[in-house]
Design an enzyme around this catalytic site. Sequence first.
Site, PDB file in Angstrom:
ATOM      1  N   HIS A 220       0.801  -1.228   0.000  1.00 49.71           N
ATOM      2  CA  HIS A 220       0.000   0.000   0.000  1.00 49.71           C
ATOM      3  C   HIS A 220       0.833   1.278   0.000  1.00 49.71           C
ATOM      4  O   HIS A 220       0.291   2.366  -0.055  1.00 49.71           O
ATOM      5  CB  HIS A 220      -0.935   0.033   1.213  1.00 49.71           C
ATOM      6  CG  HIS A 220      -0.217   0.235   2.513  1.00 49.71           C
ATOM      7  ND1 HIS A 220       0.439  -0.786   3.143  1.00 49.71           N
ATOM      8  CD2 HIS A 220      -0.016   1.332   3.265  1.00 49.71           C
ATOM      9  CE1 HIS A 220       1.000  -0.322   4.245  1.00 49.71           C
ATOM     10  NE2 HIS A 220       0.753   0.954   4.350  1.00 49.71           N
TER      11      HIS A 220
HETATM   12  C1  UD1 Z   1      -1.768   5.036   6.603  1.00 48.35           C
HETATM   13  C2  UD1 Z   1      -0.397   5.429   7.159  1.00 48.35           C
HETATM   14  C3  UD1 Z   1       0.594   4.301   6.879  1.00 48.35           C
HETATM   15  C4  UD1 Z   1       0.064   2.973   7.380  1.00 48.35           C
HETATM   16  C5  UD1 Z   1      -1.295   2.707   6.765  1.00 48.35           C
HETATM   17  C6  UD1 Z   1      -1.880   1.404   7.230  1.00 48.35           C
HETATM   18  C7  UD1 Z   1       0.110   7.844   7.112  1.00 48.35           C
HETATM   19  C8  UD1 Z   1       0.976   8.876   6.485  1.00 48.35           C
HETATM   20  N1  UD1 Z   1       0.138   6.614   6.528  1.00 48.35           N
HETATM   21  O1  UD1 Z   1      -1.621   4.979   5.189  1.00 48.35           O
HETATM   22  O2  UD1 Z   1       1.809   4.587   7.544  1.00 48.35           O
HETATM   23  O3  UD1 Z   1       0.954   1.945   7.005  1.00 48.35           O
HETATM   24  O4  UD1 Z   1      -2.161   3.795   7.137  1.00 48.35           O
HETATM   25  O5  UD1 Z   1      -3.107   1.150   6.681  1.00 48.35           O
HETATM   26  O6  UD1 Z   1      -0.555   8.124   8.085  1.00 48.35           O
HETATM   27  N2  UD1 Z   1      -9.115   4.853   2.765  1.00 48.35           N
HETATM   28  C9  UD1 Z   1     -10.354   4.298   2.744  1.00 48.35           C
HETATM   29  N3  UD1 Z   1     -10.901   3.907   3.929  1.00 48.35           N
HETATM   30  C10 UD1 Z   1     -10.252   4.063   5.114  1.00 48.35           C
HETATM   31  C11 UD1 Z   1      -8.996   4.662   5.105  1.00 48.35           C
HETATM   32  C12 UD1 Z   1      -8.424   5.047   3.927  1.00 48.35           C
HETATM   33  O7  UD1 Z   1     -10.968   4.127   1.706  1.00 48.35           O
HETATM   34  O8  UD1 Z   1     -10.810   3.655   6.149  1.00 48.35           O
HETATM   35  C13 UD1 Z   1      -8.511   5.242   1.468  1.00 48.35           C
HETATM   36  C14 UD1 Z   1      -8.772   6.670   1.076  1.00 48.35           C
HETATM   37  O9  UD1 Z   1      -8.917   6.718  -0.295  1.00 48.35           O
HETATM   38  C15 UD1 Z   1      -7.497   7.373   1.466  1.00 48.35           C
HETATM   39  C16 UD1 Z   1      -6.468   6.291   1.216  1.00 48.35           C
HETATM   40  O10 UD1 Z   1      -7.109   5.059   1.536  1.00 48.35           O
HETATM   41  O11 UD1 Z   1      -7.283   8.532   0.732  1.00 48.35           O
HETATM   42  C17 UD1 Z   1      -5.229   6.434   2.048  1.00 48.35           C
HETATM   43  O12 UD1 Z   1      -5.564   6.539   3.437  1.00 48.35           O
HETATM   44  P1  UD1 Z   1      -4.625   7.353   4.441  1.00 48.35           P
HETATM   45  O13 UD1 Z   1      -5.151   7.296   5.816  1.00 48.35           O
HETATM   46  O14 UD1 Z   1      -4.330   8.693   3.893  1.00 48.35           O
HETATM   47  O15 UD1 Z   1      -3.230   6.592   4.388  1.00 48.35           O
HETATM   48  P2  UD1 Z   1      -2.891   5.047   4.244  1.00 48.35           P
HETATM   49  O16 UD1 Z   1      -2.400   4.812   2.860  1.00 48.35           O
HETATM   50  O17 UD1 Z   1      -3.987   4.178   4.768  1.00 48.35           O
END
Ligand code: UD1
Length: 385
Positions: A220
Amino acid sequence: MLELEPRTIACVVGARPNFVKIAPIIRAISARKGLVARLIHTGQHYDVAMNAVFFDELGIPLPDVNLEVGSGTGTEQTARIMLGMESELSNKTPDLLLVVGDVNSTVASALVAAKLRIPIAHVEAGLRSKDRSMPEEINRLITDRLSDLLFTTEHSAVDNLIGEGVSPGRIVFVGNVMIDTLHACLHRAAPARETLTEIGVAPAIAEDVASRGFALVTLHRPSNVDDPDKLALLLEALARIAQKIPLVFPLHPRTGSMIESADLGGFLRSSPIIVAPPLSYLRAIGLMREARFVVTDSGGVQEETTALGTPCLTVRNSTERPITIEQGTNLLVATLDELNAAVDDILDNGGKKGRIPPLWDGRAAERIAEEIDAFLAHERLPLPA
Ligand code: UD1
């Protein structure tokens, strides 16, 4: 004798790996007479599969408050968490703020607490990839700079902090809370056969895959999934590996949306890779335990595979968790050629054997709670005249 009011520890969670880390800490804090935990959820992860399922399986109490910040750019997320945290911590000022890991929720909360002069404890301090293109590396550097108590999981973290000028008296090597959770939950881990059936694999095939052996893939990180060309090459390489051994690939929502926007969904679905939705903790550790090997870019998975003795191939140039390479089962694969060679080696020779790193013994959270108690008791002493 005068009974002192218990001290409140505000514990912050936001994203999936935080939930795994906070579960034993909340238990250990609540077990101490002089401490109470207040759980603040930033809402960074909000999907049921990324969030509620983990609270259920890990027995984490419902958050006392949820800031519901949701998705956005790193800056938007950080800013929204800071605004929510400022009002939360001003209204209900805790004796100490505890943050875990390296996600945006970690750094944003620490920034607010530091400005409000609330002491900060950082669990998993000192890890460094030395790669500032990772958002997590920036989060680690800032959080550690602001923290009063720095709890570490491995010796490299202690060395990094001392090298950055942190006073050794503030650093405590306690071990790894993620492994506390693994120890507490492994007896409930779901068998691979059951998970495969649950994600839609026909029972006879699930039985066959589980008994003949499979590998697990989790990816991811922006460095692997954000560039469509790079992502296409990675998926093609995985599809070729899947012809040698069944691959189970639960998709993080970020990876899923990148695959769709790069128009690679059709390719993935027509490949032999077994694609799954994000898995619950008990399903993920069950697959990790039974897998012949794991291909990942996650931080936590590198540690969990070392604890389980499962060979791990980390698709990155660096790791902030070098103990998993020095003592554990982890190997960095920086190119697709290296990935292919490492997979062939595992299939032919069984893969890297390791040992359990020091203090990854299931008791890190108890040590953390004890240290926090002692730190706050010391703070309570009258200041010297
Ligand atoms: C975050 C952490 C990363 C961790 C990962 C584990 C940061 C900078 N990164 O990354 O270190 O390894 O979590 O999962 O904090 N989304 C959903 N549903 C959710 C959450 C996210 O659909 O419940 C999607 C959204 O499109 C979002 C994308 O995933 O924009 C990324 O989510 P985000 O929380 O920004 O970072 P992660 O890639 O999950």
